[in-house]
Design a protein around this motif. Structure first.
Motif, PDB file in Angstrom:
ATOM      1  N   SER A  46       0.830  -1.210   0.000  1.00  0.00           N
ATOM      2  CA  SER A  46       0.000   0.000   0.000  1.00  0.00           C
ATOM      3  C   SER A  46       0.859   1.252   0.000  1.00  0.00           C
ATOM      4  N   TYR A  47       1.813   1.317   0.936  1.00  0.00           N
ATOM      5  CA  TYR A  47       2.787   2.398   1.025  1.00  0.00           C
ATOM      6  C   TYR A  47       4.150   1.769   1.298  1.00  0.00           C
ATOM      7  N   CYS A  48       5.207   2.446   0.924  1.00  0.00           N
ATOM      8  CA  CYS A  48       6.545   1.902   1.177  1.00  0.00           C
ATOM      9  C   CYS A  48       6.958   2.079   2.635  1.00  0.00           C
ATOM     10  N   ALA A  49       6.357   3.034   3.339  1.00  0.00           N
ATOM     11  CA  ALA A  49       6.686   3.223   4.760  1.00  0.00           C
ATOM     12  C   ALA A  49       5.448   3.633   5.541  1.00  0.00           C
ATOM     13  N   TYR A  50       5.293   3.017   6.731  1.00  0.00           N
ATOM     14  CA  TYR A  50       4.289   3.422   7.716  1.00  0.00           C
ATOM     15  C   TYR A  50       5.044   4.028   8.899  1.00  0.00           C
ATOM     16  N   GLY A  51       4.733   5.292   9.208  1.00  0.00           N
ATOM     17  CA  GLY A  51       5.539   6.058  10.147  1.00  0.00           C
ATOM     18  C   GLY A  51       5.129   6.013  11.606  1.00  0.00           C
ATOM     19  N   GLY A  52       4.216   5.130  11.996  1.00  0.00           N
ATOM     20  CA  GLY A  52       3.960   4.914  13.415  1.00  0.00           C
ATOM     21  C   GLY A  52       2.672   5.478  13.973  1.00  0.00           C
ATOM     22  N   TYR A  53       2.037   6.446  13.291  1.00  0.00           N
ATOM     23  CA  TYR A  53       0.805   7.044  13.819  1.00  0.00           C
ATOM     24  C   TYR A  53      -0.392   6.266  13.305  1.00  0.00           C
ATOM     25  N   GLN A  54      -1.059   5.542  14.195  1.00  0.00           N
ATOM     26  CA  GLN A  54      -2.203   4.728  13.821  1.00  0.00           C
ATOM     27  C   GLN A  54      -3.297   4.900  14.879  1.00  0.00           C
ATOM     28  N   PRO A  55      -4.272   5.777  14.651  1.00  0.00           N
ATOM     29  CA  PRO A  55      -5.294   6.056  15.663  1.00  0.00           C
ATOM     30  C   PRO A  55      -6.055   4.828  16.154  1.00  0.00           C
ATOM     31  N   ALA A  56      -6.154   3.791  15.337  1.00  0.00           N
ATOM     32  CA  ALA A  56      -6.904   2.607  15.736  1.00  0.00           C
ATOM     33  C   ALA A  56      -6.082   1.632  16.579  1.00  0.00           C
TER      34      ALA A  56
END
Length: 199
Positions: free
Chosen positions: A134-144
């Motif tokens: 989906s994206y090459c990087a997920y930066g840590g902010y995940q409200p769920a």
């Protein structure tokens, strides 16, 4: 696999780690140091709890069982700190299978089990995958997530490969980076054509 709670540590240098057909991280745990290591196989190349340093290494070729709905990653933490990724080639290269199994990202920071903080991602090449990432990087902010806010997350001077769709991932290069969180820094990140990448 190491158990950081028991004080175990692992250092691998100038080596190959091969984990074909393995359902967990090819290298998994905490207190991990990888230097000039090629990692293939495993659902995730490196699955870090805390205190992991990966330098000058190549993470790719994850195991994606065609009968399962695996979410694969080159590097993932589900909560941790003291993480350094520097000068690596990170490639989640699984293709989407008929059970929706495939890549999440080259770098995934998720606060599932504890808070994510003190992470440096510097000078890496994040390879493209327009099939299942989906994206090459997920930066840590995940409200769920249980621990939704990540702090001291620094993405510095990384190169995102554009790939066949020009976006690195299916939807873009990076997501879930909260610029306003304490100590977070996004600077010098660019596509392989020199264009600036914004989270």
């Amino acid at each position: 696999m190491t158990d950081p709670d028991a004080g175990s540590k692992l250092s691998i240098t100038d080596s190959e780690v091969r984990a074909p057909g393995y359902y967990e991280g090819a290298v998994w745990g905490g207190n991990l140091t990888l230097t000039r290591v090629e990692v293939t196989g495993g659902q995730h190349s490196v699955h870090c709890q805390s205190t992991c340093t990966v330098t000058d290494s190549w993470l790719h070729g994850q195991y994606n069982d065609p009968a399962k709905s695996f979410h694969t990653n080159a590097f993932i933490t589900n909560g941790g700190h003291g993480i350094v990724l520097r000068h690596n080639t990170l490639h989640c290269d699984s293709t989407l299978n008929s059970n929706d199994g495939g890549c999440t990202a080259d770098v995934s920071l998720f606060g599932d089990f504890e808070r994510v903080y003190d992470v440096l991602v510097e000078g890496n090449l994040l390879k493209a995958n327009a099939s299942s990432i989906s994206y090459c990087a997920y930066g840590g902010y995940q409200p769920a997530k249980r621990f939704p806010v990540a702090t001291q997350i620094r993405f510095v001077d990384n190169v995102f490969e554009r790939g066949t769709n020009g976006k690195c991932g299916v939807y873009g290069p990076a997501t879930s980076f909260q610029s306003s969180a304490t100590g977070n820094l996004w600077t010098g990140n660019r596509f392989d054509d020199g264009t600036t990448v914004n989270p």
